[in-house]
Design an enzyme around this catalytic site. Structure first.
Site, PDB file in Angstrom:
ATOM      1  N   LYS A 190     -21.204 -85.040 -55.029  1.00 19.99           N
ATOM      2  CA  LYS A 190     -21.158 -84.499 -53.654  1.00 19.99           C
ATOM      3  C   LYS A 190     -22.389 -83.615 -53.516  1.00 19.99           C
ATOM      4  O   LYS A 190     -22.561 -82.665 -54.281  1.00 19.99           O
ATOM      5  CB  LYS A 190     -19.873 -83.693 -53.494  1.00 19.99           C
ATOM      6  CG  LYS A 190     -19.756 -82.838 -52.247  1.00 19.99           C
ATOM      7  CD  LYS A 190     -18.412 -82.093 -52.325  1.00 19.99           C
ATOM      8  CE  LYS A 190     -17.992 -81.381 -51.067  1.00 19.99           C
ATOM      9  NZ  LYS A 190     -18.810 -80.271 -50.659  1.00 19.99           N
TER      10      LYS A 190
HETATM   11  P1  FBP Z   1     -18.011 -78.365 -45.516  1.00 22.29           P
HETATM   12  O1  FBP Z   1     -18.003 -79.797 -45.092  1.00 22.29           O
HETATM   13  O2  FBP Z   1     -17.197 -77.497 -44.627  1.00 22.29           O
HETATM   14  O3  FBP Z   1     -19.420 -77.863 -45.710  1.00 22.29           O
HETATM   15  O4  FBP Z   1     -17.296 -78.342 -46.931  1.00 22.29           O
HETATM   16  C1  FBP Z   1     -18.000 -78.680 -48.096  1.00 22.29           C
HETATM   17  C2  FBP Z   1     -18.073 -77.505 -49.037  1.00 22.29           C
HETATM   18  O5  FBP Z   1     -18.773 -77.831 -50.226  1.00 22.29           O
HETATM   19  C3  FBP Z   1     -16.742 -76.974 -49.420  1.00 22.29           C
HETATM   20  O6  FBP Z   1     -16.181 -77.733 -50.432  1.00 22.29           O
HETATM   21  C4  FBP Z   1     -17.071 -75.573 -49.788  1.00 22.29           C
HETATM   22  O7  FBP Z   1     -16.026 -74.703 -49.547  1.00 22.29           O
HETATM   23  C5  FBP Z   1     -18.182 -75.249 -48.875  1.00 22.29           C
HETATM   24  O8  FBP Z   1     -18.747 -76.449 -48.446  1.00 22.29           O
HETATM   25  C6  FBP Z   1     -19.249 -74.444 -49.551  1.00 22.29           C
HETATM   26  O9  FBP Z   1     -19.990 -73.861 -48.568  1.00 22.29           O
HETATM   27  P2  FBP Z   1     -21.241 -72.974 -48.871  1.00 22.29           P
HETATM   28  O10 FBP Z   1     -22.395 -73.911 -48.736  1.00 22.29           O
HETATM   29  O11 FBP Z   1     -21.217 -71.938 -47.812  1.00 22.29           O
HETATM   30  O12 FBP Z   1     -21.096 -72.427 -50.259  1.00 22.29           O
END
Ligand code: FBP
Length: 278
Positions: A190
């Site tokens: 991811k």
């Molecule tokens: P989103 O699609 O909301 O961005 O979620 C993906 C994610 O990786 C989540 O799993 C995690 O909580 C968040 O984004 C991390 O966000 P940041 O980039 O602020 O650390």
């Protein structure tokens, strides 16, 4: 004559087939924000602090898998059990930490917890290039080692991140993280979207065949903009998305997820898919 296979290999393939569908792609809902960002993420567009208000429409939309922390899996199992695959994330951090500690995640559960919860995979973050890269790799390989025993695929949130990096979304940096994730034995990756089909194709290429999924990112004001990113990711050879805020902060989360599914699994364009949301 067929060679004998280890049980754990078979288990991994069985679980993989619940996450990556027969077309080799997946739409995964990310739901670890309550810890990573705090409850404020659930205040928009209306109060959705009750996780059931979010998980129910996501399951109804036909999502392939949900990625969440162990406690959230426990709190919501009656909604998703038997309907969708589950990926239990065993690392996390809060945004409450001091700034200088933000480049590291902590242990937030164990592979055994994921097994006990009936998970189809485990997930763990590595902030590639962070000053805490060493500690994060220790965590990653501990997760991997246990997951291998139980036959659980390991999804790596491969995020290039460090105070010295100018642009975490730069293609050279993101493809470096993709390559490093593949070489660290990730089964699914991811990773950040790099802004175009051409650059994301390089990220996919760097992963040497390990399935690459786009990380959603902050909610885009216009759904079509996010859907175009999804279309580009698929055209670039990406295997889908792991999306949170662009779904649960949308006024119509079920419809938004259906639009994403239409692009990933049904080959629709963003222009066609957006009609499901309008
Ligand atoms: P989103 O699609 O909301 O961005 O979620 C993906 C994610 O990786 C989540 O799993 C995690 O909580 C968040 O984004 C991390 O966000 P940041 O980039 O602020 O650390």
């Amino acid at each position: 004559m067929a060679l004998p296979l280890p049980f754990s290999y078979v288990g991994k393939m069985v679980r993989f087939s619940r996450i990556l569908k027969s077309d080799g792609k997946s739409v995964i809902f990310a739901f670890d924000h309550g810890v990573e960002h705090g409850p404020k993420d659930f205040d928009v567009p209306e109060n959705r602090i009750d996780p059931r208000k979010i998980i129910k429409p996501v399951v109804e939309a036909g999502v392939d898998a949900i990625m969440m922390l162990p406690g959230m899996a426990k709190l919501t199992y009656d909604i998703w059990a038997g309907k969708t695959a589950i990926i239990v994330k065993v690392t996390s951090k809060t945004s409450l930490r001091p700034k200088e500690e933000q480049f590291k995640q902590s242990v937030f559960g164990y592979v055994e917890d994921a097994v006990a919860l009936g998970a189809d995979a485990v997930a763990a973050t590595v902030y590639w290039g962070s000053p805490e890269e060493d500690a994060m790799l220790d965590m990653w390989f501990a997760v991997r080692r246990a997951a291998e025993i139980y036959g659980l695929p390991c999804l790596q949130l491969a995020y290039p991140r460090g105070p010295h990096m100018q642009n975490w979304y730069d293609v050279e940096i993101v493809r470096y993280a993709a390559r490093a994730a593949a070489e660290s034995g990730a089964d699914l990756i991811k990773i950040y979207y790099t802004g175009s089909r051409e650059t994301f194709a390089k990220v996919v290429e760097a992963a040497c065949g390990v399935p690459v999924l786009m990380s959603g990112g902050p909610r885009r004001e216009k759904p079509i903009d996010f859907l175009k990113d999804v279309e580009n990711v698929i055209a670039a050879g990406g295997r889908g998305v792991v999306v949170g805020r662009n779904v649960f902060q949308h006024p119509k989360p079920k419809e938004m997820l259906r639009a994403i599914i239409a692009i990933v699994h049904e080959g629709k364009t963003a222009e066609e898919a957006v009609k499901l949301v309008e």
